[in-house]
Design a protein around this motif. Structure first.
Motif, PDB file in Angstrom:
ATOM      1  N   UNK A  57       3.435   0.247  -6.202  1.00 21.90           N
ATOM      2  CA  UNK A  57       3.542   0.636  -4.792  1.00 21.90           C
ATOM      3  C   UNK A  57       2.788  -0.357  -3.907  1.00 21.90           C
ATOM      4  N   UNK A  58       1.596  -0.761  -4.331  1.00 22.20           N
ATOM      5  CA  UNK A  58       0.811  -1.739  -3.565  1.00 22.20           C
ATOM      6  C   UNK A  58       1.552  -3.072  -3.448  1.00 22.20           C
ATOM      7  N   UNK A  59       2.171  -3.510  -4.537  1.00 17.60           N
ATOM      8  CA  UNK A  59       2.891  -4.783  -4.527  1.00 17.60           C
ATOM      9  C   UNK A  59       4.097  -4.714  -3.596  1.00 17.60           C
ATOM     10  N   UNK A  60       4.796  -3.595  -3.618  1.00 14.03           N
ATOM     11  CA  UNK A  60       5.938  -3.414  -2.715  1.00 14.03           C
ATOM     12  C   UNK A  60       5.473  -3.374  -1.261  1.00 14.03           C
ATOM     13  N   UNK A  61       4.350  -2.719  -1.003  1.00 18.36           N
ATOM     14  CA  UNK A  61       3.814  -2.657   0.363  1.00 18.36           C
ATOM     15  C   UNK A  61       3.501  -4.053   0.878  1.00 18.36           C
ATOM     16  N   UNK A  62       2.907  -4.881   0.030  1.00 20.81           N
ATOM     17  CA  UNK A  62       2.589  -6.250   0.435  1.00 20.81           C
ATOM     18  C   UNK A  62       3.857  -7.019   0.783  1.00 20.81           C
ATOM     19  N   UNK A  63       4.823  -6.965  -0.099  1.00 22.54           N
ATOM     20  CA  UNK A  63       6.060  -7.721   0.125  1.00 22.54           C
ATOM     21  C   UNK A  63       6.809  -7.201   1.344  1.00 22.54           C
ATOM     22  N   UNK A  64       6.828  -5.888   1.541  1.00 20.20           N
ATOM     23  CA  UNK A  64       7.504  -5.320   2.711  1.00 20.20           C
ATOM     24  C   UNK A  64       6.824  -5.713   4.011  1.00 20.20           C
ATOM     25  N   UNK A  65       5.529  -5.986   3.941  1.00 20.26           N
ATOM     26  CA  UNK A  65       4.782  -6.415   5.127  1.00 20.26           C
ATOM     27  C   UNK A  65       4.833  -7.931   5.312  1.00 20.26           C
ATOM     28  N   UNK A  66       5.421  -8.626   4.349  1.00 18.09           N
ATOM     29  CA  UNK A  66       5.482 -10.076   4.428  1.00 18.09           C
ATOM     30  C   UNK A  66       4.188 -10.744   4.001  1.00 18.09           C
ATOM     31  N   UNK A  67       3.330  -9.998   3.329  1.00 21.09           N
ATOM     32  CA  UNK A  67       2.038 -10.517   2.882  1.00 21.09           C
ATOM     33  C   UNK A  67       2.126 -10.966   1.429  1.00 21.09           C
ATOM     34  N   UNK A  68       1.150 -11.742   1.021  1.00 12.96           N
ATOM     35  CA  UNK A  68       1.047 -12.096  -0.387  1.00 12.96           C
ATOM     36  C   UNK A  68       0.357 -10.956  -1.121  1.00 12.96           C
ATOM     37  N   UNK A  69       0.603 -10.871  -2.431  1.00 17.64           N
ATOM     38  CA  UNK A  69       0.088  -9.755  -3.216  1.00 17.64           C
ATOM     39  C   UNK A  69      -0.714 -10.257  -4.405  1.00 17.64           C
ATOM     40  N   UNK A  70      -1.907  -9.670  -4.584  1.00 15.10           N
ATOM     41  CA  UNK A  70      -2.725  -9.910  -5.763  1.00 15.10           C
ATOM     42  C   UNK A  70      -2.827  -8.588  -6.505  1.00 15.10           C
ATOM     43  N   UNK A  71      -2.365  -8.588  -7.740  1.00 12.93           N
ATOM     44  CA  UNK A  71      -2.476  -7.393  -8.580  1.00 12.93           C
ATOM     45  C   UNK A  71      -3.742  -7.514  -9.412  1.00 12.93           C
ATOM     46  N   UNK A  72      -4.511  -6.455  -9.419  1.00 13.76           N
ATOM     47  CA  UNK A  72      -5.728  -6.432 -10.236  1.00 13.76           C
ATOM     48  C   UNK A  72      -5.582  -5.308 -11.254  1.00 13.76           C
ATOM     49  N   UNK A  73      -5.861  -5.620 -12.493  1.00 16.16           N
ATOM     50  CA  UNK A  73      -5.591  -4.685 -13.591  1.00 16.16           C
ATOM     51  C   UNK A  73      -6.760  -3.733 -13.833  1.00 16.16           C
ATOM     52  N   UNK A  74      -7.216  -3.096 -12.768  1.00 15.80           N
ATOM     53  CA  UNK A  74      -8.329  -2.161 -12.873  1.00 15.80           C
ATOM     54  C   UNK A  74      -7.887  -0.720 -12.663  1.00 15.80           C
ATOM     55  N   UNK A  75      -6.602  -0.508 -12.506  1.00 19.57           N
ATOM     56  CA  UNK A  75      -6.087   0.838 -12.264  1.00 19.57           C
ATOM     57  C   UNK A  75      -6.040   1.669 -13.534  1.00 19.57           C
ATOM     58  N   UNK A  76      -5.410   2.794 -13.435  1.00 22.45           N
ATOM     59  CA  UNK A  76      -5.318   3.764 -14.520  1.00 22.45           C
ATOM     60  C   UNK A  76      -4.759   3.136 -15.800  1.00 22.45           C
ATOM     61  N   UNK A  77      -3.789   2.247 -15.659  1.00 21.26           N
ATOM     62  CA  UNK A  77      -3.126   1.674 -16.831  1.00 21.26           C
ATOM     63  C   UNK A  77      -3.777   0.382 -17.314  1.00 21.26           C
ATOM     64  N   UNK A  78      -4.740  -0.128 -16.570  1.00 18.17           N
ATOM     65  CA  UNK A  78      -5.469  -1.321 -16.986  1.00 18.17           C
ATOM     66  C   UNK A  78      -4.560  -2.486 -17.302  1.00 18.17           C
TER      67      UNK A  78
END
Length: 71
Positions: A22-43
């Motif tokens: 969802x965060x990655x889609x939000x970034x792309x929809x806003x025209x921003x670059x996206x950095x994914x960090x693997x600290x979430x629930x699924x690591x």
């Protein structure tokens, strides 16, 4: 963020850091670059899901400064 600052930023100056698809889609929809960090629930197991949607994927927030410099 400083009030009013967002209005003076261009889309290529904005980076969204998140740990979900969802965060990655939000970034792309806003025209921003996206950095994914693997600290979430699924690591680190989330890497295959996120890497196709992020500009860069990092394991921890300790890597964020270097990731931002690489963008």
């Amino acid at each position: 963020m400083i009030p009013g600052m967002a209005a003076s930023l261009s889309r290529d100056e904005v980076v969204l850091v998140g740990d979900t698809l969802h965060d990655m889609h939000a970034a792309k929809n806003a025209g921003a670059r996206a950095v994914a960090v693997l600290t979430g629930v699924h690591g680190k197991a989330a890497r295959p899901l996120l890497q196709g949607h992020a500009d860069i994927v990092i394991d921890t927030l300790d890597e964020l400064d270097a990731a931002l410099m690489a963008l």
